[in-house]
Design an enzyme around this catalytic site. Structure first.
Site, mmCIF file in Angstrom:
data_model
loop_
_atom_site.group_PDB
_atom_site.id
_atom_site.type_symbol
_atom_site.label_atom_id
_atom_site.label_comp_id
_atom_site.label_asym_id
_atom_site.label_seq_id
_atom_site.Cartn_x
_atom_site.Cartn_y
_atom_site.Cartn_z
ATOM 1 N N VAL A 1 0.816 -1.212 0.000
ATOM 2 C CA VAL A 1 0.000 0.000 0.000
ATOM 3 C C VAL A 1 0.849 1.262 0.000
ATOM 4 C CG1 VAL A 1 -0.223 0.174 2.518
ATOM 5 C CG2 VAL A 1 -2.033 1.069 1.059
ATOM 6 N N ALA B 1 4.766 -5.329 7.659
ATOM 7 C CA ALA B 1 3.465 -5.411 6.996
ATOM 8 C C ALA B 1 3.560 -4.780 5.623
ATOM 9 C CB ALA B 1 2.396 -4.700 7.813
ATOM 10 N N ASP B 2 2.857 -5.362 4.674
ATOM 11 C CA ASP B 2 2.711 -4.740 3.362
ATOM 12 C C ASP B 2 1.402 -3.971 3.266
ATOM 13 O OD1 ASP B 2 4.767 -5.747 1.006
ATOM 14 O OD2 ASP B 2 4.754 -7.017 2.775
ATOM 15 N N ARG B 3 0.412 -4.361 4.058
ATOM 16 C CA ARG B 3 -0.839 -3.616 4.124
ATOM 17 C C ARG B 3 -1.561 -4.002 5.405
ATOM 18 N NH1 ARG B 3 -4.454 -1.412 -0.199
ATOM 19 N NH2 ARG B 3 -2.818 -2.139 -1.607
ATOM 20 N N ALA C 1 -1.676 -7.969 5.943
ATOM 21 C CA ALA C 1 -1.017 -8.737 4.884
ATOM 22 C C ALA C 1 0.483 -8.577 5.033
ATOM 23 C CB ALA C 1 -1.465 -8.245 3.514
#
Length: 396
Positions: free
Chosen positions: A104, A266-268, A276
């Protein structure tokens, strides 16, 4: 000295800005920096995972366009009007956004930088040069701000672990007690502008003489833990041990209260706290809950996506089967010497013809997360729910 994976030189009187990235595909055996001359090189580097980690992806994309625009300005090749520069910036940012769909931070950076260009174009007397300069300055600020945000994340996370875990309280009272942390994938200088998020928490604990040992998972199938996190931990001389992903349960059972927390990046992060992150994170959260170990997510506020209601709405990227069925690396002689100067070998490790499922990420439910560490503090659940509203009202 903390590893610097993104090297950026602002423009000078005689030269445009310049960007180099540490090619993570060659780590840990070769340390090679690659020049990024513009958006096409950045898109390829992100797609090929020469650069990876949600914050680093966003910053490299932003700076690559700054380099491209800066070079065009020096060469006298900018579009003739402020509006045309704004449109070109928007188009190039949209192109960069397609390089990785899950992280994100990249989308957030694209949105903010478009606003910068739009506002600059609306200024009285705006020129092509003034819009270009406004964009370049905003991209450069992202680099500086990410490092300071990471250090704040590290400090907040270290303090929370000191105060909210048995190992933290024991270690603070008596330095003979162990305090260990397990992390997954890579969340350090290689994944950010510098210092790191989850690995930044580990660095801050070590700086405060709290951490006795870090554990990092191998992080199959791409081995970001064994190739990258282990590389950073060795670089910083932090006592550390590498384990395979399947050893985590045995480790938690063996270490008991000595293992203070599992800390991941975290990526999102969805609006409800579902997170995620690299595949394998969800299973670590389940193990942590079973063993009574705190499970923490460390991420800047830009990773929290309030427009995504829950993890059910997060699109999970699937990657090539070959990442699972093959491994790549330098040859090792019979005497154990790594032949780093020779071309890497690709080795098949699976039966030919087997089907492969290779999701890059999984989603950890919010109910398994004890806290989300941001640059303005640690968000904990109230009545079983995360509420991120207050942290977006606080200054960094």
């Amino acid at each position: 000295m903390v590893l610097q994976a993104i090297q950026y030189e602002p423009a000078s009187a005689s030269s445009p800005p310049a960007l180099r990235i540490l090619d993570q595909l060659l780590l840990p055996h070769r340390t090679v920096y690659e020049a990024i001359a513009g958006c096409q090189e950045a898109h390829a580097a992100i797609k090929q995972m020469k650069v990876r980690g949600a914050p680093a992806i966003a910053i490299v994309a932003a700076l690559a366009l700054a380099v491209e625009i800066g070079a065009a300005a020096v060469a006298g090749k900018l579009p003739s009007s402020a509006d045309e520069v704004k449109e070109r910036i928007g188009d190039r940012l949209d192109y960069l956004k397609t390089s990785r769909p899950t992280a994100v931070n990249l989308g957030d950076a694209v949105g903010k930088l478009k606003v910068v260009a739009k506002k600059a174009a609306l200024q009285s007397g705006a020129t092509a040069e003034s819009v270009a300069q406004a964009y370049i300055e905003a991209a450069e600020r992202m680099l500086v701000d990410d490092v300071s945000d990471n250090k704040a994340i590290g400090e907040h996370g270290a303090r929370w672990i000191e105060e909210n875990t048995a190992a933290g309280r024991q270690r603070k009272a008596d330095k003979s007690h162990a305090l260990q942390v397990l992390t997954h994938c890579n969340t350090g200088s290689l994944a950010t502008a510098g210092y790191g998020t989850a690995l930044g928490v580990i660095r801050s604990l070590r700086a405060a003489d709290m951490l006795t040992r870090a554990y990092c998972t191998e992080t199959r199938p791409y081995n970001q833990g064994s190739r990258l996190t282990a590389y950073e931990l060795v670089h910083d001389a932090i006592p550390a041990t590498l384990i395979t992903d399947s050893m985590a349960c045995a480790l938690l059972a063996r270490e008991g209260d000595g293992l203070a927390a599992v800390v991941v990046g975290a990526d999102r992060v969805a609006a409800n706290g579902d997170t995620a992150n690299k595949i394998g994170t969800y299973s670590l959260a389940v193990l942590a809950r079973h063993h009574g170990v705190k499970f923490l997510v460390a991420a800047p506020r830009t990773t929290i996506d309030l427009t995504t209601a829950s993890g059910n709405d997060i699109v999970i990227e699937e990657r090539a089967p070959e990442e699972v069925t093959r491994i790549k690396g330098p040859k090792v002689t019979a005497e154990g010497k790594i032949q780093v100067d020779e071309a890497a070998e690709i080795i098949s490790i699976a039966a030919t013809g087997i089907d492969v499922w290779n999701p890059a990420f999984d989603v950890t439910p919010a109910e398994l997360i004890d806290g989300i560490i941001t640059e303005v503090g640690v968000v904990e659940k109230v009545d079983g729910r995360f509420d991120f509203g207050t942290i977006f009202q606080r200054p960094s």
